[in-house]
Scaffold this motif. Structure first.
Motif, short mmCIF file in Angstrom:
data_model
loop_
_atom_site.label_atom_id
_atom_site.label_comp_id
_atom_site.label_asym_id
_atom_site.label_seq_id
_atom_site.Cartn_x
_atom_site.Cartn_y
_atom_site.Cartn_z
N PRO A 140 -4.00 36.64 -32.57
CA PRO A 140 -3.78 35.21 -32.33
C PRO A 140 -2.35 34.84 -32.75
O PRO A 140 -1.84 35.33 -33.77
CB PRO A 140 -4.81 34.53 -33.23
CG PRO A 140 -5.88 35.57 -33.42
CD PRO A 140 -5.17 36.88 -33.42
N PRO A 141 -1.67 34.01 -31.98
CA PRO A 141 -0.26 33.70 -32.28
C PRO A 141 0.00 33.24 -33.70
O PRO A 141 1.08 33.50 -34.24
CB PRO A 141 0.08 32.60 -31.25
CG PRO A 141 -0.83 32.90 -30.10
CD PRO A 141 -2.11 33.40 -30.72
N ASP A 142 -1.00 32.57 -34.33
CA ASP A 142 -0.75 32.12 -35.70
C ASP A 142 -0.75 33.27 -36.70
O ASP A 142 -0.41 33.08 -37.87
CB ASP A 142 -1.76 31.04 -36.10
CG ASP A 142 -3.20 31.55 -36.12
OD1 ASP A 142 -3.45 32.70 -35.66
OD2 ASP A 142 -4.07 30.80 -36.58
N GLN A 143 -1.12 34.48 -36.24
CA GLN A 143 -1.07 35.66 -37.11
C GLN A 143 0.15 36.54 -36.84
O GLN A 143 0.35 37.53 -37.52
CB GLN A 143 -2.35 36.48 -36.94
CG GLN A 143 -3.61 35.75 -37.41
CD GLN A 143 -4.85 36.60 -37.24
OE1 GLN A 143 -4.81 37.83 -37.33
NE2 GLN A 143 -5.99 35.94 -37.00
N TRP A 144 0.92 36.19 -35.82
CA TRP A 144 2.15 36.93 -35.59
C TRP A 144 3.11 36.69 -36.75
O TRP A 144 3.15 35.60 -37.34
CB TRP A 144 2.83 36.47 -34.31
CG TRP A 144 2.04 36.73 -33.05
CD1 TRP A 144 0.78 37.23 -32.95
CD2 TRP A 144 2.47 36.46 -31.72
NE1 TRP A 144 0.39 37.30 -31.64
CE2 TRP A 144 1.41 36.84 -30.86
CE3 TRP A 144 3.63 35.94 -31.16
CZ2 TRP A 144 1.50 36.71 -29.46
CZ3 TRP A 144 3.73 35.82 -29.78
CH2 TRP A 144 2.67 36.20 -28.94
N VAL A 145 3.88 37.71 -37.07
CA VAL A 145 4.87 37.59 -38.15
C VAL A 145 6.25 37.81 -37.56
O VAL A 145 6.54 38.89 -36.99
CB VAL A 145 4.60 38.61 -39.27
CG1 VAL A 145 5.68 38.53 -40.35
CG2 VAL A 145 3.22 38.40 -39.87
N ALA A 146 7.11 36.82 -37.65
CA ALA A 146 8.45 36.93 -37.10
C ALA A 146 9.30 37.93 -37.88
O ALA A 146 9.18 38.04 -39.11
CB ALA A 146 9.14 35.57 -37.10
N THR A 147 10.13 38.66 -37.16
CA THR A 147 11.09 39.53 -37.82
C THR A 147 12.16 38.67 -38.48
O THR A 147 12.63 37.68 -37.90
CB THR A 147 11.77 40.47 -36.81
OG1 THR A 147 10.78 41.05 -35.97
CG2 THR A 147 12.54 41.57 -37.52
N ARG A 148 12.53 39.03 -39.71
CA ARG A 148 13.60 38.35 -40.43
C ARG A 148 14.70 39.34 -40.73
O ARG A 148 14.52 40.56 -40.61
CB ARG A 148 13.07 37.75 -41.73
CG ARG A 148 11.82 36.91 -41.58
CD ARG A 148 11.42 36.22 -42.86
NE ARG A 148 11.53 37.03 -44.06
CZ ARG A 148 11.05 36.69 -45.24
NH1 ARG A 148 10.41 35.55 -45.39
NH2 ARG A 148 11.19 37.49 -46.29
N LYS A 149 15.83 38.81 -41.13
CA LYS A 149 16.94 39.71 -41.49
C LYS A 149 16.59 40.60 -42.65
O LYS A 149 17.15 41.69 -42.81
CB LYS A 149 18.21 38.89 -41.79
CG LYS A 149 18.82 38.24 -40.56
CD LYS A 149 20.21 37.71 -40.81
CE LYS A 149 20.21 36.50 -41.69
NZ LYS A 149 21.57 35.90 -41.80
N ASP A 150 15.64 40.16 -43.50
CA ASP A 150 15.26 40.98 -44.65
C ASP A 150 13.92 41.69 -44.43
O ASP A 150 13.31 42.17 -45.39
CB ASP A 150 15.22 40.15 -45.93
CG ASP A 150 14.11 39.10 -45.93
OD1 ASP A 150 13.51 38.84 -44.85
OD2 ASP A 150 13.84 38.54 -47.00
N THR A 151 13.46 41.77 -43.18
CA THR A 151 12.25 42.55 -42.89
C THR A 151 12.48 44.01 -43.29
O THR A 151 13.55 44.58 -43.07
CB THR A 151 11.89 42.45 -41.40
OG1 THR A 151 11.48 41.11 -41.12
CG2 THR A 151 10.77 43.41 -41.04
N ILE A 152 11.44 44.58 -43.88
CA ILE A 152 11.50 45.97 -44.34
C ILE A 152 10.88 46.87 -43.26
O ILE A 152 9.75 46.64 -42.83
CB ILE A 152 10.75 46.14 -45.68
CG1 ILE A 152 11.40 45.25 -46.75
CG2 ILE A 152 10.72 47.59 -46.11
CD1 ILE A 152 10.58 45.17 -48.03
N THR A 331 15.86 47.86 -45.45
CA THR A 331 16.31 46.70 -44.67
C THR A 331 17.70 46.95 -44.12
O THR A 331 18.42 47.86 -44.56
CB THR A 331 16.37 45.44 -45.55
OG1 THR A 331 17.34 45.67 -46.60
CG2 THR A 331 15.02 45.13 -46.18
N THR A 332 18.12 46.11 -43.18
CA THR A 332 19.47 46.23 -42.63
C THR A 332 20.53 46.03 -43.72
O THR A 332 21.54 46.73 -43.74
CB THR A 332 19.69 45.22 -41.50
OG1 THR A 332 19.29 43.91 -41.95
CG2 THR A 332 18.91 45.60 -40.26
#
Length: 609
Positions: A140-152, A331-332
């Motif tokens: 469900p879209p509310d369970q999607w997790v956006a990628t962030r610059k600090d995503t591991i 992370t990046t």
């Protein structure tokens, strides 16, 4: 002006890609360059000139001393419009493309690029978590997790670089010898004819071991899995063939543990990540970081569903998450520090990780001449000169590594640039495809952002980067060439040898038929001849070129063919300062408006960079 080899390359690393103000005689790069495709390289008559084109080796690299900071492309001489294309190119593969029509290339990605210690692009796109299973059913879209610059991200085989550095540190302290048999440290490794395999063989993937074995499913315990590697029977004698092998790096991790009495995860932390402040880089990340970790694959064959927070690689997972070939997360931003440390020659912000000497050895091709050819190019742990993902940053001293989960690092010590691309391309299924095109796009745009200033006047002609086609630059002469015609021009090329090919041709019938035109090139002490074709690396500098067109020539043209179905991986071809004359006078001068306006550009463009 007398400019030394290192002074020259210090200039290249610190600013533009070429130094057009240098007298060509002062270019001092290493000898022993490869012959351009189709060229009959030779020593020029008289003067003892070296055969060209020139190349570079690790001995020519001048390391930086930078600490990372954010800034604008202009701060380090990069072209902002090309840097600005990096993130949109990465984002484009979040959807299906003509190259990947069935599935997106990945769910999410983070990218960071820098030059001379200045981070000029750092963005994240897509989702770290989106799918519920390997069929591609979405959460469900509310369970999607956006990628962030600090995503591991799970680094997969980028882990190998960290293991290699631990081993190189042990080499520097003389606890391990590069050319000492591994069996001296792990006696049981000598089983089945591996007694002559050395540490160097394992670092360069020339130990004769097979690439992979399903340790996770064939054995019950970590101890049994490691023992199975030690009992492996080699496929080839050591030092005779390159075979990329996870088994060799697992062995190197165990060698490090055996020598130090410390587990590999602690060795990496104590010797690399802690001193560098890489606080988000670790094996087996704790549960409290799970919300920041990118998901990988649905793996029911391992008794797991969508994997998130555990290592994706089956064998590393079965070794309790800690192995020399895979297992690290990062992370990046952390990897940017790692890359800058290497471009600094092993030091960052006052912390020395490796000596400059061993970094040079680590980025020197150890496998020259070994089968299967160019794919064998390896340093001590590092991949070298790999245009399939280094693209326009590639050179004989470009180094880096990729990871199966969709990760990659590219470091170009000639320009002081690096690119970090982290994706979760195996989420939800590895069969959805490779992310090599995204890797190439990042390196291509960053390479194009390094300006090539014209050799003569305000602009030059640039070939651009063709895809499975030929771009043409056609020069009509003012009349047919009479006796004693001579062509002079300036040439800059940096292409994927054998696949991206430039040509010089002449026509005597108004352009209906074309024939190759042999020409000579020179730069500094180098002189060499071509049958009309050129390809490969020539030092990233302007060359002087000379030819004698046949009497009756009416047109000249330069072509550049990208033979692959993807954009050419090289930086491209530039032509400038074109001048043609015979005994009766001038036939073409590219710096005269009346002549330059007659030039026909098909795929080429006029460019000041």
């Amino acid at each position: 002006m007398n400019t030394s080899r290192r002074e020259f390359f210090r200039g290249v690393g610190a600013g533009a890609l070429v130094l057009t103000g240098l007298p060509v005689a002062n270019l001092g790069v290493a000898a022993g360059a490869a012959t351009p495709a189709g060229a009959a390289a030779r020593t020029a008559a008289g003067g003892g000139h070296r055969v060209g084109p020139p190349t570079v080796t690790a001995a020519d690299v001048v390391f930086g001393s930078h600490t990372l900071r954010s800034g604008a492309p202009a701060d380090v001489g990069l072209l902002a419009d090309h840097v600005a294309r990096i993130t949109p190119s990465v984002a484009a593969y979040l959807e299906t493309t003509p190259e990947n029509p069935a599935h997106p290339m990945y769910a999410g990605a983070a990218v960071l690029v820098a030059k001379d210690g200045v981070i000029v692009e750092h963005h994240a796109v897509g989702h770290a978590l989106r799918y519920a299973d390997g069929e591609g059913s979405e959460l469900p879209p509310d369970q999607w997790v956006a990628t962030r610059k600090d995503t591991i991200f799970d680094l997969a085989s980028v882990t190998k670089l960290f293991c290699a550095i631990v081993v190189l540190q042990l080499v520097e302290t003389e606890h391990v010898g590069l050319d000492v048999p591994v069996a001296r440290y792990i006696p049981e490794f000598a089983a089945n004819g591996k007694g002559a395999v050395t540490t160097r063989h394992l670092l360069t993937h020339t130990a004769g071991l097979r690439a992979w074995a399903p340790l996770y499913s064939e054995y019950s315990t970590p101890e049994e899995r490691v023992a199975a590697i030690y009992a492996e029977e080699p496929q080839d004698p050591p030092g005779t063939r390159y075979v990329y092998s996870d088994l060799g790096l697992i062995t190197l991790g165990k060698l490090s543990e055996r020598i130090t009495g410390t587990t590999l995860d602690r060795l990496v932390a104590e010797r690399i990540t802690d001193p560098l402040g890489m606080t988000d880089t670790m094996y087996n990340p704790p549960d409290e970081l799970r919300h920041r970790i990118a998901a990988t694959e649905d793996m029911p064959w391992t008794g797991r569903g969508i994997v998130r927070g555990e290592v994706h690689d089956e064998n590393a997972w079965s070794l309790n998450g800690v192995a020399g070939h895979a297992g690290l997360f990062s992370t990046t931003a952390d990897l940017a520090v790692f890359c800058q440390m290497l471009l600094n020659g092993g030091e960052y912000d006052g912390h020395r990780i490796l000596s400059e000497d061993i970094v040079r050895e680590a980025i020197t091709n150890q496998n020259d001449g070994l089968p299967p050819g160019t794919e064998a190019r390896r340093g001590l742990g590092f991949e070298l000169h790999k245009p399939w993902y280094m693209a326009s940053l590639d050179s004989p001293v470009a180094f880096g590594h990729t990871g199966f989960t969709g990760t990659s690092l590219v470091m170009d010590p000639l320009s002081g640039t690096f690119a970090v691309l982290l994706t979760n391309r195996v989420h939800p299924d590895r069969g959805w495809g490779s992310n090599n095109l995204a890797r190439q796009a990042v390196a291509r745009h960053l390479g194009r952002a390094l300006p090539v200033r014209p050799a003569v006047g305000p602009s030059a002609w640039y070939s651009r980067q063709p895809t499975a086609t030929t771009h043409r630059l056609t020069v009509p002469l003012s009349r047919a060439a009479g006796f004693g015609p001579r062509l002079t021009f300036r040439l800059w090329y940096d292409t994927e040898a054998g696949f991206d090919v430039g040509r010089l041709e002449a026509s005597n019938d108004g352009g209906a038929q074309w024939e190759p035109l042999a020409f000579e090139m020179e730069v500094g002490p180098y002189r060499w001849a071509s049958d009309g074709t050129f390809s490969g690396f020539q030092g990233r500098q302007w060359l002087r070129a000379y030819a004698q067109p046949p009497v009756g020539t009416t047109h000249l043209r330069w072509t550049y063919t990208g033979e692959r179905a993807t954009p050419s991986r090289g930086r491209g071809v530039y032509v400038d300062g074109v001048r043609v004359a015979d005994r009766l006078g001038l036939l073409f001068n590219g710096e005269r408006r009346v002549d330059s306006e007659r030039v026909v550009l098909a795929g080429w463009e006029e460019s000041d960079n």
